[in-house]
Design a protein around this motif. Structure first.
Motif, short mmCIF file in Angstrom:
data_model
loop_
_atom_site.label_atom_id
_atom_site.label_comp_id
_atom_site.label_asym_id
_atom_site.label_seq_id
_atom_site.Cartn_x
_atom_site.Cartn_y
_atom_site.Cartn_z
N VAL A 128 34.89 32.76 45.41
CA VAL A 128 34.58 32.67 46.83
C VAL A 128 33.93 33.95 47.34
N ASN A 129 34.47 35.09 46.95
CA ASN A 129 34.07 36.37 47.55
C ASN A 129 33.16 37.23 46.68
N GLY A 130 32.96 36.84 45.43
CA GLY A 130 32.02 37.55 44.58
C GLY A 130 32.52 38.89 44.07
N LEU A 131 31.61 39.61 43.41
CA LEU A 131 31.97 40.87 42.77
C LEU A 131 31.93 42.07 43.70
N VAL A 132 31.14 41.96 44.77
CA VAL A 132 31.00 43.11 45.67
C VAL A 132 32.36 43.45 46.26
N ASP A 133 32.72 44.72 46.16
CA ASP A 133 33.99 45.23 46.68
C ASP A 133 35.21 44.66 45.96
N PHE A 134 35.01 44.10 44.77
CA PHE A 134 36.18 43.68 44.00
C PHE A 134 36.99 44.91 43.63
N SER A 135 38.30 44.82 43.76
CA SER A 135 39.19 45.92 43.39
C SER A 135 40.52 45.34 42.94
N LEU A 136 41.30 46.18 42.33
CA LEU A 136 42.62 45.74 41.89
C LEU A 136 43.49 45.37 43.08
N ARG A 137 43.37 46.11 44.16
CA ARG A 137 44.18 45.80 45.35
C ARG A 137 43.75 44.48 45.98
N ARG A 138 42.43 44.23 46.01
CA ARG A 138 41.97 42.94 46.51
C ARG A 138 42.49 41.80 45.63
N VAL A 167 52.08 44.69 39.27
CA VAL A 167 52.37 43.43 38.57
C VAL A 167 51.15 42.99 37.76
N LEU A 168 49.96 43.13 38.35
CA LEU A 168 48.75 42.76 37.62
C LEU A 168 48.59 43.61 36.38
N LEU A 169 48.90 44.90 36.48
CA LEU A 169 48.77 45.78 35.34
C LEU A 169 49.84 45.52 34.28
N TYR A 170 50.89 44.83 34.66
CA TYR A 170 51.89 44.43 33.67
C TYR A 170 51.35 43.31 32.79
N HIS A 171 50.53 42.44 33.40
CA HIS A 171 50.04 41.26 32.69
C HIS A 171 48.64 41.43 32.11
N PHE A 172 47.91 42.44 32.57
CA PHE A 172 46.55 42.67 32.09
C PHE A 172 46.41 44.14 31.70
N GLU A 173 45.53 44.40 30.75
CA GLU A 173 45.41 45.76 30.22
C GLU A 173 44.90 46.75 31.25
N SER A 174 44.02 46.28 32.13
CA SER A 174 43.41 47.15 33.12
C SER A 174 42.71 46.29 34.16
N ALA A 175 42.18 46.95 35.20
CA ALA A 175 41.40 46.21 36.20
C ALA A 175 40.15 45.61 35.56
N ASP A 176 39.52 46.35 34.65
CA ASP A 176 38.35 45.82 33.94
C ASP A 176 38.70 44.58 33.14
N ASP A 177 39.83 44.61 32.47
CA ASP A 177 40.28 43.47 31.68
C ASP A 177 40.49 42.25 32.58
N LEU A 178 41.11 42.44 33.72
CA LEU A 178 41.32 41.34 34.65
C LEU A 178 40.00 40.78 35.15
N LEU A 179 39.07 41.66 35.53
CA LEU A 179 37.78 41.23 36.04
C LEU A 179 37.02 40.43 34.98
N LYS A 180 37.00 40.93 33.76
CA LYS A 180 36.27 40.24 32.70
C LYS A 180 36.88 38.87 32.41
N GLN A 181 38.21 38.80 32.36
CA GLN A 181 38.85 37.52 32.08
C GLN A 181 38.58 36.50 33.18
N ALA A 182 38.55 36.97 34.43
CA ALA A 182 38.23 36.06 35.54
C ALA A 182 36.80 35.56 35.44
N ILE A 183 35.88 36.45 35.09
CA ILE A 183 34.48 36.05 34.94
C ILE A 183 34.34 35.08 33.78
N PHE A 184 35.02 35.35 32.66
CA PHE A 184 34.96 34.44 31.52
C PHE A 184 35.49 33.05 31.90
#
Length: 208
Positions: free
Chosen positions: A41-51, A62-79
């Motif tokens: 819905v909101n795209g990549l612009v201003d994507f952050s771990l807090r968002r 909590v997100l960092l408990y389940h994902f290796e990093s913010a980059d890892d989370l972003l890539k998995q969502a894009i995939f």
């Protein structure tokens, strides 16, 4: 603007990611689904771990408990978004009766590729261009996943090299149209170019 994936992304000392337990994996999938929906819905612009944490109704820890990093989370969502678009595109192509010509295949998948809801994936290509070392797989891999199906849509009597050349040409051209669509808004020009591509493919097949 590059998404801010670095805020609070360093994994705290002593943190351990969920390691494949059914409960942990289910929670990870749930979080990924929520972050993926927000990204769509909101795209990549201003994507952050807090968002991402706000979208998932949790905290960045909590997100960092389940994902290796913010980059890892972003890539998995894009995939995940990419897989959804591929499924829709291939389903659209499969609706045709019998074997589609190359031109028909391209015409069938284009509306899915160019839809507004798929725009974040084209933003990801831009991210790969901005920082190819960090996000390389978001670029080349975006279109390569279509390659096996596109190769199978080519006439099977064609030599393997010819099928690869035509398939790569189609992917590169569609990728260019998508970038142009997101940046220029020149719908008439893109439509004209797309029809020229389709006619070129018809001539290629007719040549035998």
């Amino acid at each position: 603007m590059e998404p801010d994936v670095n805020d609070d992304s360093a994994e705290p000392a002593g943190y351990r990611r969920s390691a494949g337990s059914p409960r942990g994996e289910a929670r990870r999938r749930e979080l990924l689904d929520q972050v993926t929906d927000d990204l769509a819905v909101n795209g990549l612009v201003d994507f952050s771990l807090r968002r991402a944490a706000r979208a998932a109704g949790t905290t960045h820890k909590v997100l960092l408990y389940h994902f290796e990093s913010a980059d890892d989370l972003l890539k998995q969502a894009i995939f995940k978004l990419r897989d959804q678009r591929i499924d829709r595109a291939l389903a659209a192509a499969a609706e045709g009766a019998g074997r589609l010509s190359l031109a028909d295949w391209v015409r069938a998948v284009w509306p899915v590729l160019a839809s507004e809801e798929a725009g974040v994936l084209d933003q990801a290509i831009g991210l790969a261009m901005y920082d190819s070392e960090r996000y390389a797989e978001l670029g080349r891999g975006a279109s390569q996943q279509y390659l096996p199906t596109l190769l199978s849509a080519c006439p099977q009597h064609w030599p393997e090299r010819r099928r690869l050349e035509v398939a790569e040409m189609v992917l590169a051209t569609l990728r260019g149209f998508l970038v142009d669509a997101r940046t220029s808004g020149d719908t008439d020009g893109i439509s004209a170019g797309f029809e020229a591509l389709a006619r070129a493919l018809e001539r290629e097949e007719a040549a035998g």
